[in-house]
Design an enzyme around this catalytic site. Sequence first.
Site, PDB file in Angstrom:
ATOM      1  N   TYR A   1      -5.933  -6.956  -2.379  1.00  0.00           N
ATOM      2  CA  TYR A   1      -6.147  -5.837  -3.212  1.00  0.00           C
ATOM      3  C   TYR A   1      -5.339  -6.069  -4.563  1.00  0.00           C
ATOM      4  CZ  TYR A   1      -1.460  -4.864  -0.698  1.00  0.00           C
ATOM      5  OH  TYR A   1      -0.195  -5.166  -0.296  1.00  0.00           O
TER       6      TYR A   1
ATOM      7  N   HIS B   1       0.779  -1.183   0.105  1.00  0.00           N
ATOM      8  CA  HIS B   1      -0.130   0.037  -0.030  1.00  0.00           C
ATOM      9  C   HIS B   1       0.876   1.229   0.083  1.00  0.00           C
ATOM     10  CE1 HIS B   1      -3.646  -1.868   1.787  1.00  0.00           C
ATOM     11  NE2 HIS B   1      -3.067  -2.955   1.688  1.00  0.00           N
TER      12      HIS B   1
HETATM   13  P1  FAD Z   1      13.840  -4.199   4.137  1.00  0.00           P
HETATM   14  O1  FAD Z   1      13.106  -4.090   3.302  1.00  0.00           O
HETATM   15  O2  FAD Z   1      14.318  -5.674   5.015  1.00  0.00           O
HETATM   16  O3  FAD Z   1      15.445  -4.067   3.464  1.00  0.00           O
HETATM   17  C1  FAD Z   1      16.720  -4.433   4.048  1.00  0.00           C
HETATM   18  C2  FAD Z   1      17.800  -4.599   3.123  1.00  0.00           C
HETATM   19  O4  FAD Z   1      19.178  -4.794   3.779  1.00  0.00           O
HETATM   20  C3  FAD Z   1      17.412  -5.874   2.140  1.00  0.00           C
HETATM   21  O5  FAD Z   1      17.797  -5.504   0.920  1.00  0.00           O
HETATM   22  C4  FAD Z   1      18.851  -6.689   2.543  1.00  0.00           C
HETATM   23  O6  FAD Z   1      19.253  -7.694   1.460  1.00  0.00           O
HETATM   24  C5  FAD Z   1      19.870  -5.977   3.041  1.00  0.00           C
HETATM   25  N1  FAD Z   1      20.643  -6.478   3.985  1.00  0.00           N
HETATM   26  C6  FAD Z   1      20.323  -7.012   4.972  1.00  0.00           C
HETATM   27  N2  FAD Z   1      21.462  -7.555   5.935  1.00  0.00           N
HETATM   28  C7  FAD Z   1      22.449  -6.947   5.330  1.00  0.00           C
HETATM   29  C8  FAD Z   1      23.743  -7.145   5.267  1.00  0.00           C
HETATM   30  N3  FAD Z   1      24.545  -7.450   6.442  1.00  0.00           N
HETATM   31  N4  FAD Z   1      24.642  -6.444   4.674  1.00  0.00           N
HETATM   32  C9  FAD Z   1      24.310  -5.756   3.189  1.00  0.00           C
HETATM   33  N5  FAD Z   1      22.867  -5.646   3.046  1.00  0.00           N
HETATM   34  C10 FAD Z   1      22.128  -6.272   3.948  1.00  0.00           C
HETATM   35  N6  FAD Z   1       5.044  -2.406   4.699  1.00  0.00           N
HETATM   36  C11 FAD Z   1       4.184  -1.572   4.121  1.00  0.00           C
HETATM   37  O7  FAD Z   1       4.299  -0.301   4.180  1.00  0.00           O
HETATM   38  N7  FAD Z   1       3.023  -1.999   3.321  1.00  0.00           N
HETATM   39  C12 FAD Z   1       2.605  -3.127   3.147  1.00  0.00           C
HETATM   40  O8  FAD Z   1       1.787  -3.387   2.587  1.00  0.00           O
HETATM   41  C13 FAD Z   1       3.671  -4.297   3.864  1.00  0.00           C
HETATM   42  N8  FAD Z   1       3.312  -5.659   3.972  1.00  0.00           N
HETATM   43  C14 FAD Z   1       4.056  -6.501   4.350  1.00  0.00           C
HETATM   44  C15 FAD Z   1       3.867  -7.858   4.263  1.00  0.00           C
HETATM   45  C16 FAD Z   1       4.548  -8.710   4.918  1.00  0.00           C
HETATM   46  C17 FAD Z   1       3.927 -10.103   4.874  1.00  0.00           C
HETATM   47  C18 FAD Z   1       5.674  -8.281   5.569  1.00  0.00           C
HETATM   48  C19 FAD Z   1       6.509  -9.282   6.389  1.00  0.00           C
HETATM   49  C20 FAD Z   1       5.932  -6.946   5.644  1.00  0.00           C
HETATM   50  C21 FAD Z   1       5.436  -5.986   5.212  1.00  0.00           C
HETATM   51  N9  FAD Z   1       5.289  -4.751   5.398  1.00  0.00           N
HETATM   52  C22 FAD Z   1       4.717  -3.716   4.593  1.00  0.00           C
HETATM   53  C23 FAD Z   1       6.617  -4.059   6.043  1.00  0.00           C
HETATM   54  C24 FAD Z   1       7.752  -3.947   5.175  1.00  0.00           C
HETATM   55  O9  FAD Z   1       8.081  -4.970   4.270  1.00  0.00           O
HETATM   56  C25 FAD Z   1       9.060  -3.503   5.920  1.00  0.00           C
HETATM   57  O10 FAD Z   1       8.739  -2.640   7.123  1.00  0.00           O
HETATM   58  C26 FAD Z   1       9.906  -2.715   5.161  1.00  0.00           C
HETATM   59  O11 FAD Z   1      10.470  -3.649   3.937  1.00  0.00           O
HETATM   60  C27 FAD Z   1      11.218  -2.358   5.633  1.00  0.00           C
HETATM   61  O12 FAD Z   1      12.086  -1.705   4.735  1.00  0.00           O
HETATM   62  P2  FAD Z   1      13.574  -1.588   5.343  1.00  0.00           P
HETATM   63  O13 FAD Z   1      14.420  -1.057   4.144  1.00  0.00           O
HETATM   64  O14 FAD Z   1      13.970  -1.053   6.653  1.00  0.00           O
HETATM   65  O15 FAD Z   1      14.218  -3.291   5.437  1.00  0.00           O
END
Ligand code: FAD
Length: 379
Positions: free
Chosen positions: A212, A47
């Site tokens: 959706y 979303h």
């Molecule tokens: P992440 O998306 O986890 O990205 C972290 C990145 O860091 C990854 O690319 C990973 O490969 C990299 N990484 C990890 N460790 C290392 C390392 N040691 N060295 C180098 N790179 C590394 N959120 C919404 O806003 N809307 C939704 O509809 C939604 N639906 C969801 C449905 C499900 C089932 C789940 C589980 C989550 C959902 N979320 C949703 C939540 C959302 O996916 C996360 O909150 C969001 O992806 C967080 O973003 P981030 O960039 O902090 O972490």
Amino acid sequence: MKAQQRIAVIGAGLGGAAAALLLQQAGYKVRVYEQAPEFSRLGAGIHLGPNLMKVLRKVGLEKALCDIGCYPDAWYSREWNTGAEMARIPLADYAEKRYGAPYLTVHRGDLHALMVQGIQAGTLEYGKNLTNVEDTGSEVVLSFADGSTATADIVIGADGVNSKVREVLLGAELPIYTGFIAHRAVANADTLKYAQDLCCKWWSDDRHMMVYYLDRAKKEIYYVTGVPQQTWDLNHRWLPSSKDEMREAFAGWHPAVQALIDNTVEVTKWSLLERDPLPLWSRGRLVMLGDACHPMKPHMAQGAAMAIEDAAMMLRCFDAVGLDDYHTAFALYEANRTERASKVQKVSHDNTWLMSNEDPEWCFGYDVFTVPLVDIPAK
Ligand code: FAD
């Protein structure tokens, strides 16, 4: 001044990609290190609430997303068996006028690809799995699993729920398994045998299914669930699921839900993980954003939005304070994000969001670029 400080972003997920885009566009010198060898179009939707769209507008992606995304008339909440309407939260034109930006639903891979394409050429390195971080006082030395190293002045940990940066700052600690899993499936909408709302959450007392469309043409439809499951092996982030498992978990549910299950080709299941609010989000030259510092259940569909809002607030605080005084910039960032992130974490945990006709203004109306800044709390 901006271009003198070398910023390393660890992780090119939605939060890390947003940080890179925002900071590079503002003139900061940023390199991104991502562990994955490449990204693929994983089966998931997302979303884009108006609060998130305001940040995507700033980085120039609003039009491209409006061209591809589904523009739901409303968020419907329905009873699991009868389909009776529990809530209808108006979106579409109403959301644009009331909250200042459109509400869309899209394929997560399409959003991510657009964001990654916007990162300056040659500044994103794949296959860089961060294994160690050493803050020497004058700079930070990053070590990667492939044996290479890099240096930076500032490190942003955008490395998700199992963040290495968090581990360096606070010690090794597994996230908390919430006792819930989420099934995720994307399918062809043309083969569906039952008409669906554009955006609907089906609720029973202990589980739900959010459904959706992912595109303007309504060719792809997505569902994501929340289903209790006592245990989960934390060595796996996700596992394959099956139609049979879905039929069992949603036995007796409305025909619209049965039609979605019948139409499923591939379905996976994901552990839903959290952490208690962290005692700090930064130390020295290291700072975190997104799931690295506030992982949450996805039940408000706001986890990625919080990561991306964090990135935008970080930019605002870096600009306001200047990166030479990164201690103050980090403290101002944290002061202006913890309350909102914790509130979204709590509501997501409770899984009550839009179950009834509540006013979502506090969430959707938020504009990270104009909200008055709060002061750093006195120690
Ligand atoms: P992440 O998306 O986890 O990205 C972290 C990145 O860091 C990854 O690319 C990973 O490969 C990299 N990484 C990890 N460790 C290392 C390392 N040691 N060295 C180098 N790179 C590394 N959120 C919404 O806003 N809307 C939704 O509809 C939604 N639906 C969801 C449905 C499900 C089932 C789940 C589980 C989550 C959902 N979320 C949703 C939540 C959302 O996916 C996360 O909150 C969001 O992806 C967080 O973003 P981030 O960039 O902090 O972490």
